[in-house]
Design an enzyme around this catalytic site. Structure first.
Site, PDB file in Angstrom:
ATOM      1  N   GLU A  51       0.821  -1.538  -0.172  1.00  0.00           N
ATOM      2  CA  GLU A  51       0.092  -0.089   0.018  1.00  0.00           C
ATOM      3  C   GLU A  51       0.736   1.103   0.246  1.00  0.00           C
ATOM      4  O   GLU A  51       1.933   1.257   0.586  1.00  0.00           O
ATOM      5  CB  GLU A  51      -0.841   0.199   1.271  1.00  0.00           C
ATOM      6  CG  GLU A  51      -1.623   1.086   1.399  1.00  0.00           C
ATOM      7  CD  GLU A  51      -2.191   1.113   2.799  1.00  0.00           C
ATOM      8  OE1 GLU A  51      -3.346   1.756   3.233  1.00  0.00           O
ATOM      9  OE2 GLU A  51      -1.660   0.596   3.882  1.00  0.00           O
ATOM     10  N   ASN A  72       0.205  -0.702   5.459  1.00  0.00           N
ATOM     11  CA  ASN A  72       0.997   0.054   6.190  1.00  0.00           C
ATOM     12  C   ASN A  72       0.420  -0.052   7.619  1.00  0.00           C
ATOM     13  O   ASN A  72      -0.566   0.796   7.667  1.00  0.00           O
ATOM     14  CB  ASN A  72       1.204   1.668   5.770  1.00  0.00           C
ATOM     15  CG  ASN A  72       2.100   1.696   4.366  1.00  0.00           C
ATOM     16  OD1 ASN A  72       2.315   2.832   4.076  1.00  0.00           O
ATOM     17  ND2 ASN A  72       1.964   0.682   3.653  1.00  0.00           N
ATOM     18  N   GLU A 126      -6.508   9.034   7.422  1.00  0.00           N
ATOM     19  CA  GLU A 126      -6.951   8.546   6.157  1.00  0.00           C
ATOM     20  C   GLU A 126      -8.327   9.013   5.719  1.00  0.00           C
ATOM     21  O   GLU A 126      -8.677   9.415   4.662  1.00  0.00           O
ATOM     22  CB  GLU A 126      -7.086   6.964   6.209  1.00  0.00           C
ATOM     23  CG  GLU A 126      -5.653   6.353   6.016  1.00  0.00           C
ATOM     24  CD  GLU A 126      -5.631   4.696   5.754  1.00  0.00           C
ATOM     25  OE1 GLU A 126      -6.038   4.366   4.776  1.00  0.00           O
ATOM     26  OE2 GLU A 126      -5.008   4.157   6.628  1.00  0.00           O
ATOM     27  N   ASN A 163      -7.161   5.911  -1.943  1.00  0.00           N
ATOM     28  CA  ASN A 163      -6.117   5.101  -1.643  1.00  0.00           C
ATOM     29  C   ASN A 163      -6.304   3.783  -2.612  1.00  0.00           C
ATOM     30  O   ASN A 163      -7.265   3.007  -2.504  1.00  0.00           O
ATOM     31  CB  ASN A 163      -6.187   4.638  -0.094  1.00  0.00           C
ATOM     32  CG  ASN A 163      -5.010   3.918   0.176  1.00  0.00           C
ATOM     33  OD1 ASN A 163      -4.380   3.177  -0.510  1.00  0.00           O
ATOM     34  ND2 ASN A 163      -4.836   3.825   1.481  1.00  0.00           N
ATOM     35  N   LYS A 223      -9.501   1.439  -2.042  1.00  0.00           N
ATOM     36  CA  LYS A 223      -9.594   0.936  -0.366  1.00  0.00           C
ATOM     37  C   LYS A 223     -11.144   1.363   0.106  1.00  0.00           C
ATOM     38  O   LYS A 223     -11.408   2.555  -0.011  1.00  0.00           O
ATOM     39  CB  LYS A 223      -8.735   1.552   0.343  1.00  0.00           C
ATOM     40  CG  LYS A 223      -8.716   1.060   1.879  1.00  0.00           C
ATOM     41  CD  LYS A 223      -7.146   1.700   2.401  1.00  0.00           C
ATOM     42  CE  LYS A 223      -7.157   1.145   4.017  1.00  0.00           C
ATOM     43  NZ  LYS A 223      -5.978   1.694   4.469  1.00  0.00           N
ATOM     44  N   CYS A 268      -4.763  -2.997   3.055  1.00  0.00           N
ATOM     45  CA  CYS A 268      -4.574  -2.544   4.529  1.00  0.00           C
ATOM     46  C   CYS A 268      -5.925  -2.854   5.211  1.00  0.00           C
ATOM     47  O   CYS A 268      -6.238  -4.262   5.609  1.00  0.00           O
ATOM     48  CB  CYS A 268      -4.236  -1.144   4.838  1.00  0.00           C
ATOM     49  SG  CYS A 268      -3.608  -1.089   6.394  1.00  0.00           S
TER      50      CYS A 268
END
Length: 309
Positions: free
Chosen positions: A46, A193, A142, A106, A123, A168
């Protein structure tokens, strides 16, 4: 047998000041190692091109947008596409995507052996928060910098199999794998991450974080009879540590390869996609065993609704 020789390319820390060109050079070195070991597909983490920038609180949108890629490939990443095409190696990596319409995601992509992007995933399950939080040991913003993905969880026919992607935090949600499992997925590619310590629970450190990483990936693989490869960006980024623990898990939920460092590290394993068939035809034969008349609550509500007292 349908063999995909997969290279799981863990990246060590990327500092805030490190350029994309420097990171891509590291990625190319791992690709060279993968080629030497006979890999036909390589998976990177990621946000592979930059540090994990959501830990930094930023108010200037121009500063935020500097972490995003407006096109893919671009000048910095084109060498990855060219080298992968030269090697005849499929590839997947994650990055921050800024669309022409100004949307921020993302994102990760799947590139076939000819260098063509054949799949894109954004994501879905964004963790963290959107405003500066003084109660946290560090920030995880995020929800400030990305919007939830709009792709759902598609599966692509490529490289002789059925491939899906997630990113993730998605790996912690069983729905992620099941939606792909219902499309027959044979290999799930994911990058992460993950901070080494929970910002809201100081006693949840690397050991517990690695346990949850293995648990989530192994359960998703077993319960959908699919290969799952999970690749970390790891190590200490400007004083903020991330777990490693990159791993490849077979359709029985068993770990067949796992990273031992928090540096740039390559895992290579010959994955037989036909190994998914037994589980899909027996205990996880969804057509025979699923009872969807009882599952409506899964998509009918988000938060918990307690039964009456």
């Amino acid at each position: 047998m349908r063999i995909v020789t997969l290279a799981a390319a863990q990246l060590g820390p990327i500092q805030r000041a490190e350029s994309r060109q420097h990171v891509v050079a590291r990625m190319l070195e791992l690709m060279d190692q993968a080629k030497a070991k006979g890999a036909t597909m390589i998976l990177y983490p990621e946000l592979a091109l930059t540090t994990f920038f959501p830990r930094w609180y930023m108010e200037d949108q121009a500063e935020v947008d500097a972490w995003f890629e407006r096109e893919m490939p671009n000048a910095a990443t084109l060498p990855l596409f060219e080298r992968a095409k030269e090697y005849g190696m499929a590839m997947s990596f994650g990055y921050a995507e800024l669309t022409p319409e100004g949307r921020h995601f993302n994102t990760c992509i799947l590139v076939d052996r000819t260098g063509k992007i054949v799949g894109k995933y954004r994501k879905t399950h964004l963790p963290g928060h959107s405003e500066f939080d003084t109660s946290r040991a560090f920030q995880h913003l995020e929800k400030r910098y990305f919007e939830p993905g709009d792709t759902g969880f598609p599966v692509w026919r490529t490289e002789g199999g059925l491939f899906g992607m997630c990113i993730c935090n998605d790996r912690r949600w069983p729905e992620t794998y099941r939606v792909m499992g219902l499309q027959g997925v044979e290999m799930v590619l994911l990058g992460y991450n993950t901070p080494s310590v929970n910002s809201q629970k100081a006693d949840e450190g690397p050991e517990k974080r690695l346990f949850h990483n293995r648990l989530s990936v192994q359960a998703g693989a077993y319960q959908n009879s699919t290969w799952v490869a999970a690749v970390a960006k790891a190590g200490n980024e400007d004083g903020f540590p991330l777990i490693g623990g990159s791993l490849i898990v077979d359709p029985n939920g068993e770990i067949v390869a796992e990273a031992t460092t928090e540096d740039d590290e390559l895992l290579v394993h010959a994955c037989d996609l036909d190994a998914t068939k037994f589980g899909k035809a027996t205990i996880f034969d969804f057509a025979r065993h699923r009872r969807i008349e009882h599952y409506g609550r899964i998509t009918a509500q988000t938060g918990v609704e307690l039964p009456p007292e």
